[in-house]
Design a protein around this motif. Structure first.
Motif, short mmCIF file in Angstrom:
data_model
loop_
_atom_site.label_atom_id
_atom_site.label_comp_id
_atom_site.label_asym_id
_atom_site.label_seq_id
_atom_site.Cartn_x
_atom_site.Cartn_y
_atom_site.Cartn_z
N GLN A 185 0.75 -2.29 2.55
CA GLN A 185 2.10 -2.59 2.83
C GLN A 185 3.00 -1.28 2.58
N TRP A 195 8.25 0.93 2.65
CA TRP A 195 7.62 -0.11 2.07
C TRP A 195 7.83 -1.20 3.11
N GLU A 196 6.84 -1.96 3.31
CA GLU A 196 6.90 -3.15 4.39
C GLU A 196 6.91 -4.51 3.30
N ARG A 198 7.00 -8.33 2.81
CA ARG A 198 6.56 -9.28 3.70
C ARG A 198 7.79 -10.55 3.50
#
Length: 305
Positions: A185, A195-196, A198
């Motif tokens: 991520q 930063w990914e 969710r």
């Protein structure tokens, strides 16, 4: 059905085409990910979480892109829609223990409450009763039976040790965070961490922290994990407050429970995959339990797995 024309008009893109219909679009401003939210409360929580994360860490993350009129949520016939920059280049954490430790410590010390939103409760007590049937009979293939029975006994022992620790210690209030499912991520934007998050329900507990430490251990080894923990501790007090709860989470035999769930309705081929993954995860988890126990000076608990 989500209309590409509505998206293009609302966000002011000069051109837009589906790369993956209903999921990814190509625009003159790069690749964008579409998220459709069925739960408005979860959406509002993620708006607050990502704002707070960016503010606390000064880190780039996949916040909601604004429409032409400054809204970050678009109400459509398909539901509430948000759009995010999609970054594909993975971040390299090697040698970045200090930077990522600081990020992770601030991640876990963020104070976005989970009030009025459905939480994924991953605390030990929430699942302990469900795990208590570890000693039940399972039909393991003859060629794998000896090792699996051995791991089954050790999993039950880990569960007992975790129960004992909880009975002796006062557990801290567990953190509430956006779940982490992979170190992948972390993406790279101009050599900086992007930063990914969710779009999952907020998570209560230490499951994601355990996962990060397991993956870090597999990638970079025990010395790097110790260094990472040192920098996490400077922003999220592991040794003095949360260390025992983290150890309980690491003791939780999640990998064996997952294996049992996978083989209950799986094919012989899926059994082989699950079996190999169990062996790989088991050894790493046992190493992590010992590492966390020693690092946090919890050896007095006489943890042995």
């Amino acid at each position: 059905m989500l209309s590409l024309v509505d998206i293009q008009d609302s966000y002011g893109f000069k051109r837009a085409s589906w790369k993956v219909e209903g999921d990814l679009i190509e625009t003159e401003k790069g690749l964008k990910r579409i998220i459709i939210w069925s739960d408005e409360k979860k959406l509002r929580w993620h708006l607050m979480w990502r704002d707070e994360l960016s503010k606390r860490t000064e880190c780039l993350c996949n916040r909601m892109i604004q429409t032409k009129v400054g809204e970050r949520v678009l109400l459509t016939n398909a539901g509430w829609v948000t759009i995010h920059d999609e970054v594909t280049t993975l971040f390299s954490y090697k040698g970045r223990e200090k930077d990522f430790g600081e990020f992770l410590g601030k991640y876990y010390s963020s104070k976005i409450s989970g009030i009025d939103v459905e939480l994924s409760d991953e605390t030990f007590n929430k699942h302990a009763r469900q795990w208590s049937n570890l000693n039940s009979r399972y039909h393991f293939p003859k060629e794998n039976r000896f090792l699996l029975k051995k791991l089954q006994r050790e999993a039950a022992k880990r569960l007992d040790v975790a129960h004992t620790i909880i009975e002796k210690q006062d557990m801290p209030v567990p953190p509430i965070v956006s779940p982490i499912r992979s170190l992948n991520q972390g993406k790279n934007v101009f050599e900086k961490l992007y930063w990914e998050n969710r779009s999952l329900p907020p998570e209560k507990g230490y499951r994601s922290l355990r996962l990060v430490l397991l993956q870090w251990l597999q990638r970079y080894g025990p010395d790097s994990v110790r260094t990472l923990l040192k920098y996490v501790d400077q922003h999220f007090p592991l040794k003095k407050v949360h260390g025992t709860a983290l150890l309980v989470e690491c003791l939780s035999p999640r990998e064996f429970i997952l294996f049992l769930q996978q083989i209950e309705s799986g094919s012989p081929e899926s059994f082989k995959v699950a079996y190999e993954e169990l062996k790989r995860q088991w050894d790493t988890t046992c190493e992590l339990v010992k590492l966390v126990s020693e690092w946090a000076d919890l050896s007095r608990e006489k943890v042995s797995v």
